[in-house]
Design a protein around this motif. Structure first.
Motif, PDB file in Angstrom:
ATOM      1  N   UNK A 162     -57.828 -29.484   7.579  1.00  0.00           N
ATOM      2  CA  UNK A 162     -58.042 -28.424   6.595  1.00  0.00           C
ATOM      3  C   UNK A 162     -57.394 -27.104   7.027  1.00  0.00           C
ATOM      4  N   UNK A 163     -57.421 -26.814   8.331  1.00  0.00           N
ATOM      5  CA  UNK A 163     -56.851 -25.549   8.799  1.00  0.00           C
ATOM      6  C   UNK A 163     -55.399 -25.717   9.242  1.00  0.00           C
ATOM      7  N   UNK A 164     -54.834 -26.908   9.008  1.00  0.00           N
ATOM      8  CA  UNK A 164     -53.416 -27.125   9.263  1.00  0.00           C
ATOM      9  C   UNK A 164     -53.047 -27.423  10.705  1.00  0.00           C
ATOM     10  N   UNK A 165     -54.037 -27.705  11.559  1.00  0.00           N
ATOM     11  CA  UNK A 165     -53.733 -28.010  12.967  1.00  0.00           C
ATOM     12  C   UNK A 165     -53.332 -29.469  13.168  1.00  0.00           C
ATOM     13  N   UNK A 207     -49.103 -36.858  18.586  1.00  0.00           N
ATOM     14  CA  UNK A 207     -49.541 -38.012  17.795  1.00  0.00           C
ATOM     15  C   UNK A 207     -50.404 -37.557  16.624  1.00  0.00           C
ATOM     16  N   UNK A 208     -51.241 -36.546  16.860  1.00  0.00           N
ATOM     17  CA  UNK A 208     -52.175 -36.121  15.810  1.00  0.00           C
ATOM     18  C   UNK A 208     -51.742 -34.839  15.105  1.00  0.00           C
ATOM     19  N   UNK A 209     -50.819 -34.099  15.701  1.00  0.00           N
ATOM     20  CA  UNK A 209     -50.351 -32.884  15.020  1.00  0.00           C
ATOM     21  C   UNK A 209     -49.151 -33.161  14.136  1.00  0.00           C
ATOM     22  N   UNK A 210     -48.397 -34.197  14.478  1.00  0.00           N
ATOM     23  CA  UNK A 210     -47.186 -34.519  13.718  1.00  0.00           C
ATOM     24  C   UNK A 210     -46.063 -33.532  13.946  1.00  0.00           C
ATOM     25  N   UNK A 211     -46.181 -32.710  15.004  1.00  0.00           N
ATOM     26  CA  UNK A 211     -45.171 -31.712  15.286  1.00  0.00           C
ATOM     27  C   UNK A 211     -44.214 -32.200  16.368  1.00  0.00           C
ATOM     28  N   UNK A 212     -42.925 -31.851  16.260  1.00  0.00           N
ATOM     29  CA  UNK A 212     -41.951 -32.289  17.264  1.00  0.00           C
ATOM     30  C   UNK A 212     -42.161 -31.548  18.580  1.00  0.00           C
TER      31      UNK A 212
END
Length: 212
Positions: A162-165, A207-212
């Motif tokens: 929800x908070x975009x993390x 894995x859980x943030x989806x960020x490179x």
């Protein structure tokens, strides 16, 4: 009075409550020492590769004395599996007590606790190895990842989304993926291979943030 006199006359030495309490403390400490040594040996060598004589040698007690605490190697192994399950339940519940946002809580968990790694290895052995006691398998079957991990952490992951993390998508699948990798890393690290380097927490959290 007559009872005391009778016992003394038979050569029975009575222990004071304080003395008995001290002896119980010593027994409890020795039992924990046995469990600690057995945990490390079982984690590295497995149930079949670990002998009671090894545990006795490491704890510096006789094998005969070891049998006063545990009747068999299987009983000792099962006791450790019970402790492993309880410890992992406590760790999952403890996540909510950690400070910070959902991602910061997971970052703290991702900094792998060496103390917990042998327990992960024992659970992995029960799930994948032959020759383990049937009771140990039954205990692991009762330890459902869905109940004790996914259900417990779903609110945390939803809040993070929800908070975009955290990455969007099915939070339950994210949790499963995250803890599968976390467990695998702990299993690998128990071997203490110099060629293997544990990844940094932020790398694991991709894995859980989806960020490179």
């Amino acid at each position: 009075m007559n009872n005391v006199h009778c016992q003394k006359s038979k050569g029975v030495k009575l222990l004071s409550p304080l003395k008995e309490e001290q002896l119980q403390i010593i027994r409890d400490e020795r039992r924990e020492q046995i469990l600690e040594v057995a945990l490390k040996l079982f984690a590295r060598r497995g149930l079949i590769g670990t002998k009671l004589s090894m545990i006795a040698q490491e704890t510096r007690i006789s094998q005969g004395l070891l049998y006063h605490y545990f009747k068999s190697k299987d009983e000792l192994f099962i006791t450790l599996i019970e402790k492993a399950i309880q410890k992992l339940k406590e760790e999952v519940n403890h996540i909510y007590q950690l400070p910070g946002t959902p991602l910061e809580k997971l970052r703290n968990v991702a900094r792998l606790n060496e103390e917990g790694m042998p327990y992960y290895m024992l659970i992995h052995q029960v799930r994948t190895s032959d020759g383990v006691p049937e009771q140990a398998k039954e205990l692991i079957q009762q330890y459902s990842m869905e109940t004790y991990v996914i259900d417990q952490l779903e609110p945390l992951f939803i809040e993070g989304q929800k908070i975009g993390e955290l990455a969007p998508g099915d939070p339950r699948k994210l949790i499963t993926c995250y803890f599968t990798v976390l467990s695998a890393l702990m299993t690998l690290n128990i071997q203490e291979d110099d060629a293997y380097q544990m990844p940094e927490a932020d790398l694991l959290l991709r894995i859980v943030t989806g960020r490179p």
